[in-house]
Each structure stands twice: as structure tokens, then as C-alpha cells.
Design an enzyme around this catalytic site. Structure first.
Site, mmCIF file in Angstrom:
data_model
loop_
_atom_site.group_PDB
_atom_site.id
_atom_site.type_symbol
_atom_site.label_atom_id
_atom_site.label_comp_id
_atom_site.label_asym_id
_atom_site.label_seq_id
_atom_site.Cartn_x
_atom_site.Cartn_y
_atom_site.Cartn_z
ATOM 1 N N ASN A 40 47.186 76.908 48.892
ATOM 2 C CA ASN A 40 46.820 78.257 48.465
ATOM 3 C C ASN A 40 45.425 78.170 47.848
ATOM 4 O O ASN A 40 45.260 77.825 46.677
ATOM 5 C CB ASN A 40 47.835 78.792 47.456
ATOM 6 C CG ASN A 40 47.667 80.274 47.211
ATOM 7 O OD1 ASN A 40 46.590 80.818 47.383
ATOM 8 N ND2 ASN A 40 48.734 80.929 46.791
ATOM 9 N N TYR B 25 45.039 82.442 52.789
ATOM 10 C CA TYR B 25 46.359 81.799 52.775
ATOM 11 C C TYR B 25 47.438 82.776 53.236
ATOM 12 O O TYR B 25 48.318 82.412 54.020
ATOM 13 C CB TYR B 25 46.642 81.310 51.359
ATOM 14 C CG TYR B 25 47.922 80.534 51.178
ATOM 15 C CD1 TYR B 25 48.044 79.247 51.682
ATOM 16 C CD2 TYR B 25 48.981 81.075 50.462
ATOM 17 C CE1 TYR B 25 49.215 78.518 51.488
ATOM 18 C CE2 TYR B 25 50.148 80.359 50.252
ATOM 19 C CZ TYR B 25 50.262 79.074 50.773
ATOM 20 O OH TYR B 25 51.423 78.364 50.568
#
Length: 261
Positions: free
Chosen positions: A91, A150
Site C-alpha cells: 500500500n 493500490y
């Protein structure tokens, strides 16, 4: 329960730490031959030295050539491939304020290798009537804010799970995704440590998890992956399996500390 995974050949990406490491250990415990790839050479070599019948491959999964060479190495040395676990990802907080170049770089880090490995592995997986297991994220379904790259990558992973399940079903290959939410990984622990009050930050997140008021452990994610790879899950394909203590789908009222819960 015998999951019938002895001597199956498994390839796991991002296998040196967190969910990946737990997955390496879980498959090895079932008697599988485990290959795993990661950029972290020190942790990867240490884990391979500790886990029997495991092989570590150091490299950058954002490089399509490495992905192709990785599949070739597994097939050349192990002779087959039964399970591909696409776990690697980060992430990386590439938000809407980031540039298109940043966004594309995030997709390269988080998505390109998922396709590349499946592309190069598909013939072997069809021969073994194996399976693909993709690690996704609740971010693809709930949003998070500040992580467009992400979120897009994991949304694509969910879509590809369904697409490949359809494409590969005639060949006996199953494809499923496992979707964590708040999982107690090294990355999450580093984030807690960066907060002004790490313990308070952790407790705030834990209170939002309806079942048990705790983070999911990497071992719980790994156990689900092992089951889905096994013949015991032989009629499960095209599914998004949430291992998250109810975080993604249960009523938000459950995060409010109601005395009945």
C-alpha cells in the site's frame, strides 16, 4: 485433516515476511515443496535455511523478465507447478494528487507481476490442474482515501480472479482471491510505530474489527490459502474470500462498542 498437499509445488510471491512468510511456513507444514520470491535477500535466505524443502529466489517482481525467469526456474528444477500464490504488494499511498507517472508505477509494483506470473504459469497449471490464489485487499471494495494506485491494482486483482476462473475452468484450474482487512503484518506494525501513541493507534484499529476486536494474524490468512489450494476446496473457484473478522461487511454499528457485542 490431510489436505493432500504433500509434494505439491507451490510458488509464493513476497514470501520473506508478513503474510507471505506465514504462507511459506503453512504450505511447508503440509509437505509441499515451496518456492518463494522476494527482494529482501537477507530475510529470504534466512527463511529458506529454516524451512525444509523451500527455495528462495531474489528479484524484483516489477521486472517482467524476472517473472518469466522465475517460472522457468521452477519448472526446470521442480518439473511442475501446482499452486501460484500472488501475494506481493504494498500500500504505497499513491493518491489522486500523485502524477500519472506515479500511478502507473504503483500499478507496476502491485499488478503487473500478478498478470505476468499467471501468463507464464498457465500452461503448467493446466497440466497439473492446479490453482491460482490472489491476495487482494478490502481497499478495493471500501476505498481508503489517499491510495489510488493500490486500490486500482487490488480492484483489478479481484476482477482478474473472476476472469481467470472463467478462462481456466475448462482446464481444471481454480482461481480464488483472499481478501484481508486489518492484518497484523510487519508493514502495519511499522505504521503503528510511526504514530505518536503506537498502542493507542493499534487499539483504535482493533476496536473497528467486529469479531474479537483484534487484527487478523498472517497465520489465519495463510491457513485459508492452504485450504483453498487443497483438493478439499476442489469445487471453489472465482470467489473472493474475506478473512477479516467481519470488518468489510458487518454493520458499522458493530464498531461502536455496543455493550451487547
Amino acid at each position: 485433516m490431510n489436505l493432500e498437499l504433500k509434494d505439491r509445488v507451490v510458488l509464493i510471491t513476497g514470501g520473506a515476511a508478513g503474510i507471505g512468510e506465514a504462507t511459506v511456513r503453512a504450505f511447508a507444514a503440509e509437505g509441499a515443496i515451496v518456492w518463494f520470491a522476494d527482494r529482501n535477500a537477507d530475510r529470504g535466505r534466512a527463511l529458506a535455511a529454516e524451512v525444509p524443502r523451500s527455495v528462495f529466489a531474489e528479484g524484483d517482481l516489477a521486472d517482467p523478465m524476472f517473472c518469466a525467469e522465475l517460472i522457468s526456474s521452477v519448472l526446470r528444477e521442480a518439473g511442475r507447478l501446482d499452486v501460484l500464490v500472488n501475494n506481493a504488494g504494498v500500500n504505497d499511498s499513491v493518491s489522486l494528487s500523485g502524477s500519472p507517472t506515479d500511478f502507473m508505477a504503483s500499478l507496476r509494483r502491485n499488478l503487473l507481476h500478478v498478470f505476468a506470473l499467471a501468463h507464464h504459469a498457465q500452461e503448467a497449471l493446466c497440466q497439473s490442474r492446479g490453482c491460482i490464489l490472489n491476495l487482494s485487499s478490502k481497499v478495493a471494495e471500501t476505498g481508503q482515501g489517499g491510495t489510488s494506485g493500490y486500490a486500482a491494482a487490488k480492484g483489478a486483482v479481484n476482477a482478474l480472479t473472476r476472469e481467470w476462473a472463467v478462462a481456466l475452468a475448462p482446464h481444471g484450474v481454480r482461481v480464488n482471491a483472499v481478501i484481508p482487512a486489518e492484518c497484523d503484518t510487519d508493514q502495519y506494525q511499522r505504521w503503528f510505530a510511526s504514530q505518536p501513541d503506537p498502542q493507542a493507534a493499534r487499539e483504535a484499529i482493533e476496536r473497528m474489527v467486529p469479531f474479537g476486536r483484534r487484527l487478523t494474524s498472517p497465520a489465519e490468512i495463510a491457513a485459508t490459502l492452504v485450504f483453498l489450494a487443497s483438493p478439499r476446496a476442489g469445487h471453489i473457484t472465482g470467489q473472493w474470500i474475506h478473512v477479516d473478522g467481519g470488518y468489510t461487511h458487518l454493520d458499522r454499528a458493530m464498531t461502536g462498542g455496543h455493550p451487547g457485542w
